[in-house]
Write an enzyme that holds these catalytic residues in place. Structure first.
Site, PDB file in Angstrom:
ATOM      1  N   ALA A  57       0.750  -1.150   0.318  1.00  0.00           N
ATOM      2  CA  ALA A  57       0.105   0.417   0.084  1.00  0.00           C
ATOM      3  C   ALA A  57       1.004   0.857  -0.043  1.00  0.00           C
ATOM      4  CB  ALA A  57      -1.076  -0.005   1.359  1.00  0.00           C
ATOM      5  N   CYS A  81      -8.054   0.514   1.774  1.00  0.00           N
ATOM      6  CA  CYS A  81      -8.043   1.822   0.586  1.00  0.00           C
ATOM      7  C   CYS A  81      -9.129   2.327   0.170  1.00  0.00           C
ATOM      8  CB  CYS A  81      -6.999   1.091   0.081  1.00  0.00           C
ATOM      9  SG  CYS A  81      -5.225   1.121   0.571  1.00  0.00           S
TER      10      CYS A  81
END
Length: 269
Positions: A186, A217
């Site tokens: 990420a 996310c």
């Protein structure tokens, strides 16, 4: 090319609390802005913590009231914890600042790390970070070999699908078993006064079920994975650290820090 150094803040028993690392980021950021230190990448492991970027929607947070730290980076909500290599590159960029170019360099470095471990990783258009791509939709199967043709997340009529309300078969941590796209690293960054902050979180060998409490996310139709899961063996932080430093040095430390050249479509037609 400018000097680029690494600072290993803490791993394992010495992992670093999120607030401590955030305070150190700000201190290093100020020093880099003042040209008192060279470009610096902080590397560390956090105790379990959820952090939410500025674009996080209320419904993407844990439903059970689990605490979340709101931070000033871009992106949405994610989890940090044991087994995850977190890197905060604090680097002075040229003006005009090109945030996307910095993000692409980070992705390049992490794609190279995955490749060195034998994992083919890639970008996904419109989604930051580094991904292991799944099978085409028509070839995907669910847990136990069941077809996922009925998967409500793949229907444009159900854009608000929430895996937390329907059971573990749709959990982000099970994306590999469903042969879906899954994020292995990420990314969320911020640039202030021309100097970068925040960075990347590479899943080495974490308990990825921690992502199942949130909409990681803000993405509802994909999941998460790790180096260990993809390789089918336990990958250690000691294995990954020197490889990550090598590729970060190659990509960030040796970067020709110029803004991206954006072609004029009309002129090139």
């Amino acid at each position: 090319m400018s000097e680029f150094r690494f600072v290993r803040m803490g791993f394992g028993a010495d992992m670093v609390e999120y607030q401590v690392a955030w305070d150190e980021q700000r201190r290093v950021h100020a020093a880099r802005f003042a040209d008192e230190i060279p470009d610096t990448c902080l590397l560390l492991e956090h105790p379990p913590v959820y952090t939410a970027g500025r674009r996080t929607a209320p419904e993407e947070r844990p439903l059970d009231g689990t605490p979340v730290i709101d931070v000033d980076r871009g992106g949405k909500i994610t989890w940090h914890g044991p087994g995850q290599l977190v890197g905060y590159p604090i680097q002075k960029l040229p003006r005009p600042v090109d945030v996307v170019a910095h993000l692409r360099r980070l992705e390049d470095a992490m794609i190279a790390v995955c490749a060195e471990f034998g994992i083919e990783a890639a970008r996904v258009e419109g989604r930051a970070g580094v991904w292991v791509l799944g099978d085409p939709i028509e070839r995907r199967t669910g847990l136990g070999g069941l077809s996922l043709d009925f998967n409500p997340r793949l229907s444009s009529e159900d854009e608000e699908f929430d895996h937390r309300l329907v059971g573990p078969e749709y959990a982000p941590s099970n994306a590999g078993q469903r042969h879906e796209d899954r994020k292995i690293c990420a990314m969320g960054i911020r640039v202030a006064k021309g100097v970068t902050m925040h960075g990347f979180a590479l899943n080495v060998n974490p308990d990825t079920s921690n992502f199942d409490k949130i909409i990681p996310c803000g993405i509802r139709d994909a999941g998460v994975t790790s180096l260990s899961y993809e390789l089918g063996r336990e990958v250690t932080m000691d294995e990954v650290l020197p490889v990550a430093e090598k590729h970060l040095q190659a990509v960030l430390g040796n970067a020709d820090l110029k803004p991206r050249v954006i072609e004029n479509a009309a002129a090139s037609a």
